[in-house]
Design a protein around this motif. Structure first.
Motif, short mmCIF file in Angstrom:
data_model
loop_
_atom_site.label_atom_id
_atom_site.label_comp_id
_atom_site.label_asym_id
_atom_site.label_seq_id
_atom_site.Cartn_x
_atom_site.Cartn_y
_atom_site.Cartn_z
N GLN A 199 0.82 -1.21 0.00
CA GLN A 199 0.00 0.00 0.00
C GLN A 199 0.86 1.26 0.00
O GLN A 199 0.55 2.23 -0.69
CB GLN A 199 -0.94 -0.03 1.21
N ASN B 104 -7.33 -1.50 -0.99
CA ASN B 104 -6.59 -1.58 0.26
C ASN B 104 -5.78 -0.31 0.54
O ASN B 104 -5.38 -0.08 1.68
CB ASN B 104 -5.62 -2.76 0.23
N GLU C 56 -13.09 -6.36 1.27
CA GLU C 56 -12.41 -6.98 2.39
C GLU C 56 -11.91 -8.34 1.90
O GLU C 56 -12.70 -9.22 1.60
CB GLU C 56 -13.36 -7.18 3.58
N ARG D 117 -5.73 -5.65 5.19
CA ARG D 117 -5.86 -6.05 3.80
C ARG D 117 -7.31 -5.92 3.35
O ARG D 117 -7.89 -6.82 2.74
CB ARG D 117 -5.35 -7.48 3.63
#
Length: 579
Positions: free
Chosen positions: A107, A141, A161, A232
């Motif tokens: 990320q 994410n 998710e 995540r």
């Protein structure tokens, strides 16, 4: 113009890799220039990337895709008005660093890469992020971070998710798809090993350890929805980027885009949900959303006043009785302004011991408007079931090969065989057509001889000739009876989309009945007049992590609460169709 490229879906034994591979199919005529570049991020990773554009390469709006599938992993292609940047995420392809299942390091790499791309000589400072499957998950994410210069996003079939939407839905590990994806990522990293090792001889160890560690962490070490998984998944949106979300009626990741759309629309971000096909393919005669993608990017990146923001926020292609027929071009169109669609109602259909007369299973129960006057119990053996019958979303990734195979061997997707070992509850023939669109739930009072047994429910369209066409599925481990009320959806006081509490397992006591709320992934199907609605309780799909066979007993009738909550659009009256 931006269009989706061809996808090369890598086959596992009974499923395909959940990702788009293959070189972009260029949408525009003329020569394109491609330059390989590397991006150094604050995590210490050196990421392999390539930028392409109409020759000569110069400053233009730039479309960015992050992919774990190596140098041929782009799933979109661009025309002359855009440049296209493909970035191989850490620990994959020729990129350094260890793969972290799209976690915090990946990320941060996303944020750093976008900041870098914004100021490159081939960028005019306007970026768009696109993604399909893993690429889309990477973006979802990362949205809690400020993402520089991003003007628009197009996401096809991503998880909101990762735990809940793909890898452990209902607390049941989706093992074969997860292993297939990891194997594909690792295999393509191996293909580029010579590039990586010649650049950095020590990178091989880091890559192998990252992939092995990710497999253990995602598959075995984190069975509950804990901090690892929360890192995540979507953790907020710091950007308010206009986003087009695309998915399919039978896609393997059908939940995430609906949830993302709800979140973005609720916070006032321009968003559209286009249900036209993803891993599951698009119906014959449709463009897989290509025209809408063009319009979306033209509007929000180029500033073209094309009115796309005034179109219905939800646009859907709805099945008309079966998946194969849907892909062959037999579908309905349905639009709305929000999700669930405005005016959606949920009709409770009680699980009844009255025989339906379908011979679907030895018990042959019914779905009825009124519950039985007395309670009774029915049992079934929860053995592993044939995925082509009980797992329509995952199996849909096989696409055309599966459709051809089922033409030759129709019973592969007909629930008749699996129903023989399960419980079925089937409605009377519908007196008029009913269109079911939306999320749903199966409430069931159940006991099991196991301590952690998957409860597996399939909703099917039963045709007058007796063929049974699976339309959606719900699954829930018996270790997770709880729901998070504030995140669940209620209608008229009824729970219609449970948000399972997968962070707090409570193992079942053998033989002790408990109430369970099984989330059904969104359904979009017209049940025609003369057809029946069926819910089957069967053993888990063979694509899930194997579990010890168990004997499950369901309590039905007055006071049991065992029922199917089925969503229907405003013009459909399910109760009237069954009376």
């Amino acid at each position: 113009m931006v269009t989706r490229s061809r996808s090369l879906l890598v086959a596992a034994s009974t499923a395909l890799v959940l990702g788009a591979l293959g070189a972009p199919a260029h949408a525009a005529d003329g020569e394109r220039e491609t330059t390989k570049v590397r991006v150094s991020t604050s995590t210490g990773a050196s990421l392999a990337a390539a930028v392409s554009g109409a020759a000569p390469l110069q400053a233009r709006p730039t479309v960015v895709e992050f992919t774990p599938y190596g140098e041929r992993g782009a799933s979109f292609s661009v025309g002359e008005e855009y440049n296209f940047l493909t970035v191989q995420i850490r620990g994959t392809g020729d990129s350094g660093g260890g793969f972290d299942v799209l976690g915090p390091k990946t990320q941060r790499d996303v944020r750093d890469t976008l900041a870098w791309a914004c100021s490159q000589p081939w960028s005019d400072g306007r970026l768009a992020v696109v993604g399909f499957s893993a690429s889309a998950i990477t973006y979802f994410n990362s949205q809690h971070q400020e993402l520089p210069c991003v003007k628009a996003a197009v996401m096809r079939s991503g998880t909101f998710e990762l735990y809940r939407d793909l890898l452990v839905p209902g607390g049941v590990p989706n093992s074969v798809p997860g292993l297939a994806v990891l194997s594909a990522i690792g295999g393509l990293a191996l293909v580029q090993a010579d590039q990586r090792l010649s650049r950095d001889p020590l990178s091989g160890t880091e890559t192998v350890l990252g992939l092995l560690g990710s497999g253990l962490s995602a598959g075995l070490l984190n069975p509950t929805l804990n901090t690892y998984w929360k890192e995540r998944g979507f953790r907020g949106d710091a950007n308010e980027v206009p986003t087009l979300l695309i998915d399919g009626v039978f896609d393997v990741e059908p939940r995430g885009d609906y949830q993302a759309f709800q979140q973005l629309q609720a916070q006032g971000t321009p968003a559209q949900l286009l249900v036209v096909g993803a891993h599951d393919g698009a119906p014959r005669g449709t463009d897989h959303g290509a025209a809408q993608i063009d319009k979306w990017l033209d509007r929000w990146v180029l500033g073209v006043q094309n009115g796309v923001e005034d179109e219905p926020a939800v646009q859907m292609l709805v099945a008309d009785g079966g998946r194969e027929q849907f892909l062959d071009g037999q579908f309905l169109r349905y639009d709305g302004s929000s999700w669930p669609l405005p005016g959606t109602s949920w009709t409770p259909l009680s699980l009844s011991a009255k025989r339906a007369g379908t011979s679907a299973s030895p018990k042959d129960g019914s779905l009825t408007i009124e519950p039985d006057a007395t309670t009774s119990r029915q049992s079934y053996a929860a053995f592993t079931s044939l995925p082509t019958q009980v797992d329509p979303h995952t199996i849909s990734t096989l696409g055309a090969p599966l459709n051809q195979l089922t033409t030759w061997i129709p019973f592969l997707t007909d629930m008749k065989l699996t129903n023989l070992t399960g419980l079925t509850f089937t409605s009377a023939p519908l007196k008029e057509s009913v269109t079911a669109i939306g999320p749903g739930t199966l409430d069931v009072r159940l006991s099991t001889t196991g301590v952690s047994t998957p409860i597996w429910a399939v909703v099917s369209d039963v045709w007058p000739d007796g063929t049974t066409h699976p339309m959606t599925v719900g699954r829930l481990s018996s270790a997770f009876p709880g729901v998070v009320e504030e995140k669940s959806l209620y209608s008229d006081g009824n729970l219609v989309q449970p948000y399972g509490d997968y962070g707090n397992p409570r193992l079942a006591l053998p033989g002790v009945a408990r109430d369970y709320h099984v989330e059904l992934w969104p359904i979009a199907n017209r049940f025609k007049a003369g057809h029946r609605i069926q819910v089957s309780l069967v053993g888990q799909s063979a694509l899930s992590l194997p579990s010890v066979p168990a004997l499950n007993t369901v309590t039905i009738g007055k006071g049991s609460g065992s029922r199917l909550m089925l969503p229907t659009v405003p013009e459909s009256d399910l109760a009237a169709a069954l009376r």
